[in-house]
Design an enzyme around this catalytic site. Structure first.
Site, PDB file in Angstrom:
ATOM      1  N   ASP A   8       1.059  -1.376  -0.014  1.00  0.00           N
ATOM      2  CA  ASP A   8       0.050  -0.121   0.152  1.00  0.00           C
ATOM      3  C   ASP A   8       0.768   1.168  -0.222  1.00  0.00           C
ATOM      4  O   ASP A   8       1.326   1.578   0.902  1.00  0.00           O
ATOM      5  CB  ASP A   8      -0.957  -0.043   1.135  1.00  0.00           C
ATOM      6  N   GLU A  67      -1.151  -1.403  -4.949  1.00  0.00           N
ATOM      7  CA  GLU A  67      -2.573  -0.785  -5.278  1.00  0.00           C
ATOM      8  C   GLU A  67      -2.253   0.291  -6.281  1.00  0.00           C
ATOM      9  O   GLU A  67      -1.311   0.967  -6.451  1.00  0.00           O
ATOM     10  CB  GLU A  67      -3.023   0.045  -3.958  1.00  0.00           C
ATOM     11  N   ASP A 139      -2.396   0.886   7.436  1.00  0.00           N
ATOM     12  CA  ASP A 139      -1.473   0.699   6.000  1.00  0.00           C
ATOM     13  C   ASP A 139      -1.098  -0.460   5.827  1.00  0.00           C
ATOM     14  O   ASP A 139      -1.143  -1.297   4.540  1.00  0.00           O
ATOM     15  CB  ASP A 139      -0.298   1.445   6.015  1.00  0.00           C
TER      16      ASP A 139
END
EC number: 3.1.21.10
Length: 173
Positions: A8, A67, A139
């Protein structure tokens, strides 16, 4: 057995999550956050590079899932995020690890069933799927969710391709 590293990305905090897929069983290996403590942006990128490389060296993942960049309202933030993301991808490519990208809505839909799920719902599903005793950091949970998404999507893609079915515009043909 496949080890998947989920990332992430962030210019200040980059989450990572490492899971192992054996058949249909997903197991938690590690997760955490890379925190860049300096205001000097090039040094933040360097820290991300070094730490992601350390995670790769330690766990030797076969797959790297990250991502996708989303359109942000603040262009400066989007540019910094894209640079942090690019650094992580370069580390994977330098280690000859294939990179897969997933949109945030796709991750939420895969784990929770709805693309507009909030972070608490995603964190809960990560904890449930990986049978964790505690919630991971936000996260890190997002990174684990990205890794889980890759496992689920690749499993379904393999099933479709093994039956010689064609997937076009999200529909079987």
């Amino acid at each position: 057995m496949t080890i998947v590293l989920g990332i992430d990305p962030g210019s200040r905090i980059t989450g990572y999550g490492v899971i192992c897929k054996q058949g249909k069983i997903l197991s938690y290996l590690a997760s955490g956050c890379i925190r860049t403590k300096t205001n000097d942006f090039p040094n933040r990128l360097k820290r991300i590079y070094i730490d992601v490389n350390q995670v790769i060296t330690q766990f030797k993942p076969l797959v790297f899932a990250i991502e996708q960049l989303f359109i942000a309202k603040n262009m400066n933030s989007a540019l910094k995020l894209s640079q942090a993301r690019s650094v992580a991808i370069v580390v994977a490519m330098n280690n000859n690890i294939p990179v897969f990208e997933y949109a945030a809505r796709q991750v939420k839909k895969t784990l929770v069933g709805i693309g507009s799920a909030d972070k608490h719902q995603v964190k809960h599903m990560v904890r449930t799927i990986l049978n964790l005793s505690n919630n991971p950091q936000t996260d890190a949970a997002d990174a684990l969710a990205i890794a889980i998404t890759h496992c689920y999507i690749s499993e379904n893609t393999n099933r479709i391709s093994s039956k010689n079915l064609i997937l076009a515009r999200g529909r079987l043909r």
